[in-house]
Design an enzyme around this catalytic site. Structure first.
Site, PDB file in Angstrom:
ATOM      1  N   LYS A 238      -1.403  -7.254   8.237  1.00 28.15           N
ATOM      2  CA  LYS A 238      -0.160  -7.990   8.422  1.00 28.15           C
ATOM      3  C   LYS A 238       0.137  -8.303   9.888  1.00 28.15           C
ATOM      4  O   LYS A 238       0.764  -9.298  10.188  1.00 28.15           O
ATOM      5  CB  LYS A 238       1.019  -7.213   7.812  1.00 28.15           C
ATOM      6  CG  LYS A 238       0.835  -6.896   6.325  1.00 28.15           C
ATOM      7  CD  LYS A 238       1.719  -7.770   5.443  1.00 28.15           C
ATOM      8  CE  LYS A 238       1.281  -7.831   3.989  1.00 28.15           C
ATOM      9  NZ  LYS A 238       1.718  -6.722   3.173  1.00 28.15           N
TER      10      LYS A 238
ATOM     11  N   LYS B 264       0.912  -9.252  -4.278  1.00 33.53           N
ATOM     12  CA  LYS B 264       2.201  -9.914  -4.459  1.00 33.53           C
ATOM     13  C   LYS B 264       2.448 -10.971  -3.397  1.00 33.53           C
ATOM     14  O   LYS B 264       3.133 -11.954  -3.618  1.00 33.53           O
ATOM     15  CB  LYS B 264       3.342  -8.883  -4.372  1.00 33.53           C
ATOM     16  CG  LYS B 264       3.615  -8.139  -5.654  1.00 33.53           C
ATOM     17  CD  LYS B 264       4.950  -7.387  -5.557  1.00 33.53           C
ATOM     18  CE  LYS B 264       4.755  -5.909  -5.842  1.00 33.53           C
ATOM     19  NZ  LYS B 264       5.062  -5.020  -4.752  1.00 33.53           N
TER      20      LYS B 264
ATOM     21  N   LYS C  60      -8.033  -8.231  -3.106  1.00 34.30           N
ATOM     22  CA  LYS C  60      -7.248  -7.639  -4.198  1.00 34.30           C
ATOM     23  C   LYS C  60      -6.153  -8.596  -4.665  1.00 34.30           C
ATOM     24  O   LYS C  60      -5.686  -9.441  -3.903  1.00 34.30           O
ATOM     25  CB  LYS C  60      -6.633  -6.310  -3.751  1.00 34.30           C
ATOM     26  CG  LYS C  60      -5.586  -6.445  -2.660  1.00 34.30           C
ATOM     27  CD  LYS C  60      -4.807  -5.147  -2.441  1.00 34.30           C
ATOM     28  CE  LYS C  60      -3.768  -5.361  -1.333  1.00 34.30           C
ATOM     29  NZ  LYS C  60      -2.850  -4.259  -1.130  1.00 34.30           N
TER      30      LYS C  60
HETATM   31  P1  TYM Z   1       2.666  -1.693  -3.351  1.00 31.82           P
HETATM   32  O1  TYM Z   1       4.103  -2.029  -3.572  1.00 31.82           O
HETATM   33  O2  TYM Z   1       1.838  -2.658  -2.581  1.00 31.82           O
HETATM   34  O3  TYM Z   1       1.942  -1.465  -4.731  1.00 31.82           O
HETATM   35  C1  TYM Z   1       2.417  -0.577  -5.730  1.00 31.82           C
HETATM   36  C2  TYM Z   1       1.236   0.100  -6.419  1.00 31.82           C
HETATM   37  O4  TYM Z   1       0.355  -0.870  -6.987  1.00 31.82           O
HETATM   38  C3  TYM Z   1      -0.980  -0.617  -6.558  1.00 31.82           C
HETATM   39  N1  TYM Z   1      -1.694  -1.905  -6.432  1.00 31.82           N
HETATM   40  C4  TYM Z   1      -2.868  -2.193  -7.009  1.00 31.82           C
HETATM   41  N2  TYM Z   1      -3.679  -1.463  -7.798  1.00 31.82           N
HETATM   42  C5  TYM Z   1      -4.806  -2.057  -8.239  1.00 31.82           C
HETATM   43  N3  TYM Z   1      -5.150  -3.340  -7.934  1.00 31.82           N
HETATM   44  C6  TYM Z   1      -4.371  -4.102  -7.142  1.00 31.82           C
HETATM   45  N4  TYM Z   1      -4.705  -5.370  -6.878  1.00 31.82           N
HETATM   46  C7  TYM Z   1      -3.167  -3.530  -6.632  1.00 31.82           C
HETATM   47  N5  TYM Z   1      -2.171  -3.998  -5.840  1.00 31.82           N
HETATM   48  C8  TYM Z   1      -1.283  -2.986  -5.735  1.00 31.82           C
HETATM   49  C9  TYM Z   1      -0.832   0.071  -5.228  1.00 31.82           C
HETATM   50  O5  TYM Z   1      -1.980   0.824  -4.895  1.00 31.82           O
HETATM   51  C10 TYM Z   1       0.380   0.928  -5.442  1.00 31.82           C
HETATM   52  O6  TYM Z   1       0.038   2.149  -6.052  1.00 31.82           O
HETATM   53  N6  TYM Z   1       2.768   1.577   0.430  1.00 31.82           N
HETATM   54  C11 TYM Z   1       2.936   1.457  -0.999  1.00 31.82           C
HETATM   55  C12 TYM Z   1       4.308   1.907  -1.498  1.00 31.82           C
HETATM   56  C13 TYM Z   1       4.688   3.302  -1.150  1.00 31.82           C
HETATM   57  C14 TYM Z   1       4.182   4.496  -1.733  1.00 31.82           C
HETATM   58  C15 TYM Z   1       4.917   5.549  -1.119  1.00 31.82           C
HETATM   59  C16 TYM Z   1       3.212   4.773  -2.683  1.00 31.82           C
HETATM   60  C17 TYM Z   1       5.650   3.672  -0.264  1.00 31.82           C
HETATM   61  N7  TYM Z   1       5.785   5.022  -0.239  1.00 31.82           N
HETATM   62  C18 TYM Z   1       4.654   6.886  -1.453  1.00 31.82           C
HETATM   63  C19 TYM Z   1       2.958   6.111  -3.013  1.00 31.82           C
HETATM   64  C20 TYM Z   1       3.677   7.154  -2.404  1.00 31.82           C
HETATM   65  C21 TYM Z   1       2.803  -0.017  -1.371  1.00 31.82           C
HETATM   66  O7  TYM Z   1       3.011  -0.884  -0.567  1.00 31.82           O
HETATM   67  O8  TYM Z   1       2.557  -0.244  -2.693  1.00 31.82           O
END
Ligand code: TYM
Length: 326
Positions: free
Chosen positions: A112, A195, A192
């Site tokens: 980013k 969003k 991947k």
């Molecule tokens: P985020 O909001 O990007 O995504 C949420 C969850 O979806 C999973 N994910 C995917 N899994 C498989 N294939 C994909 N293409 C794909 N895109 C997204 C992500 O791995 C995630 O599990 N930083 C984290 C949010 C967060 C978090 C935390 C997670 C903040 N604090 C504490 C766990 C524990 C994030 O941006 O997820």
């Protein structure tokens, strides 16, 4: 049997990657652990510019989406991160235990900050806040997709560093990966599903209509071989379809390949689209229903925040004591 914690950013309706990589297992874990916490991580989302009204709507949409997927507020604590101020407080403390070079190679910053030429301090320390989310509840298990592994390693490192300095306190959290740990973009199977991808056809969202889904799958990038096989390294496009198909229909990869015998990729896409539609249709309708009931969603998030605060407060009290603040 330990504490499950995970989070998702309120940056729009979740897509099939979020669902298969994380949300589906979030639901299943509710049966196996006594404390299960899922957070809508709004503090993380402001590392990118957000319009306040849009962010508000996105938080509500995320609450509706998580409930529609099967998160059950009687069995898990569903809450908005910013409503529990201890997240930010612990993040500061952990930030003081984190070296600058440790963060430079982590994915959020690398991806980013380049897009922007210059990233904010918040974007840089994003993974420290994530570590704080996890450690604040002394979490032991963190269900995430593959893209979050490096962030989880930082949380593990910080638990260790804190314990070395202040005495054994935080358990080392473990990542729980689902069977479909990485769903690829439909337009570019080398990256991947995301969003924030501006390409409209790259992701299937949980609120997509059957027509949307059929069109997106039909347009999914494959290759010039018409046979359906599972070879993720050499045929990432068609293999992505196979793995989504297996996941949404609860079948093995081999089972799905057998079903597709004799079909070309064009015919196979119809079958995949149908399976995805079947899985997502009830979720879409439930999101629609819940979205209309903002009062219910708000009261639910308020209750979740209260429960989360009651778990965070005693841990933070101990942390302050260990640091010498008392
Ligand atoms: P985020 O909001 O990007 O995504 C949420 C969850 O979806 C999973 N994910 C995917 N899994 C498989 N294939 C994909 N293409 C794909 N895109 C997204 C992500 O791995 C995630 O599990 N930083 C984290 C949010 C967060 C978090 C935390 C997670 C903040 N604090 C504490 C766990 C524990 C994030 O941006 O997820």
């Amino acid at each position: 049997k330990g504490l499950v914690f995970s989070g998702i950013q309120p940056t729009g309706i979740p897509h099939l990657g979020n669902y298969l990589g994380a949300l589906e297992s979030w639901v299943a874990l509710q049966d196996d652990y006594s404390t299960v916490m899922y957070s809508i991580v709004d503090l993380h989302s402001i590392t990118q510019p957000q319009d306040p009204q849009v962010l508000r709507d996105n938080i509500m949409d995320m609450a509706a989406s998580l409930l529609a997927c099967g998160i059950d507020p009687t069995r898990s604590i569903l809450f908005q991160q910013s409503q529990v101020s201890e997240h930010a407080e612990l993040s500061w403390i952990l930030g003081c235990l984190t070296s600058m070079p440790r963060l430079r190679h982590l994915p959020q910053w690398k991806m980013k900050s380049k897009q922007k030429n210059e990233g904010s301090v918040g974007l840089y320390t994003y993974p420290v806040l994530q570590a704080a989310d996890i450690l604040l509840y002394k979490s032991t298990h963190v269900p995430v997709g593959e893209d979050q592994i490096q962030h989880l390693e930082l949380a593990q490192d910080l638990a260790r560093i804190f314990n070395n300095q202040y005495g054994e306190f935080f358990p080392e959290p473990r990542a729980l990966l689902s069977g479909t740990r990485k769903v690829k973009s439909l337009r570019d199977p080398s990256s991947k599903m995301s969003k924030s991808d501006p390409q409209r056809f790259s992701a299937v969202f949980l609120t997509d209509t059957p027509d949307d889904i059929a069109l997106k799958i039909r347009r999914a990038v494959t290759d010039f071989t018409s046979e359906v096989t599972y070879e993720p390294d050499t045929r990432p496009g068609v293999s992505n379809l196979v793995s989504m198909h297996a996941a949404v229909s609860g079948q093995t990869i081999e089972g799905v390949i057998r079903l597709a015998e004799g079909m070309d990729t064009g015919q196979y896409k119809n079958m995949v689209a149908e399976a995805i539609i079947k899985k997502l249709q009830p979720i879409r309708l439930e999101i629609q229903r819940l979205r209309a009931d903002q009062g219910y969603l708000e009261s639910l998030l308020a209750q979740g925040a209260e429960k989360a605060r009651s778990l965070a407060a005693p841990v933070m009290k101990e942390v302050r004591k260990l640091l010498g603040f008392y």
